[in-house]
Design a protein around this motif. Structure first.
Motif: not given
Length: 120
Positions: A25-28, A30, A69, A71-72
């Motif tokens: 989860s999350g947007r970071t 990478s 990244n 697709k996390n």
């Protein structure tokens, strides 16, 4: 904060292959160093493969770790599986730069694990 969810485990015959997935989860995503560990019954948790945030893929023997990244997601491709590969496989993430990729105490986020069983 990141939450990790593994999938793709199961029963496979010796010599076969499996690909595990770990969705984060999350947007970071990478910005995290990632790794796979495993733990067999009665044994210590052990390092399987690791990947620094700057890398896309890494090969460790029969195992390949790779990240997408967009697709996390981080993957663990396992080939030529052996009965001794039977274990619960865990995905791990570290927000700060990992000094020693193989050290489990470097990672501060863990998934719930997925069972891999290799029959002989």
């Amino acid at each position: 904060q990141v939450q990790l969810v593994e999938s793709g485990g199961g029963l496979v015959q010796a010599g076969g292959s499996l690909r595990l997935s770990c969705a984060a989860s999350g947007r970071t995503f990478s910005r995290y160093d990632m790794a796979w560990f495993r733990q067999a019954p009665g044994k210590e948790r052990e390092f399987v493969a690791g990947l620094r945030r700057s890398a896309v893929t890494s090969v460790t023997g029969r195992f390949t770790i790779a990240r997408d990244n967009a697709k996390n997601t981080v993957y663990l491709q396992m080939n030529s599986l052996k009965p001794e590969d039977t274990a619960v496989y865990y995905c791990a993430a570290a927000q700060r730069w990992v000094v020693v990729l193989t050290a489990s105490n470097e990672y501060n986020y863990w998934g719930q694990g997925t069972q891999v069983t290799v029959s002989s």
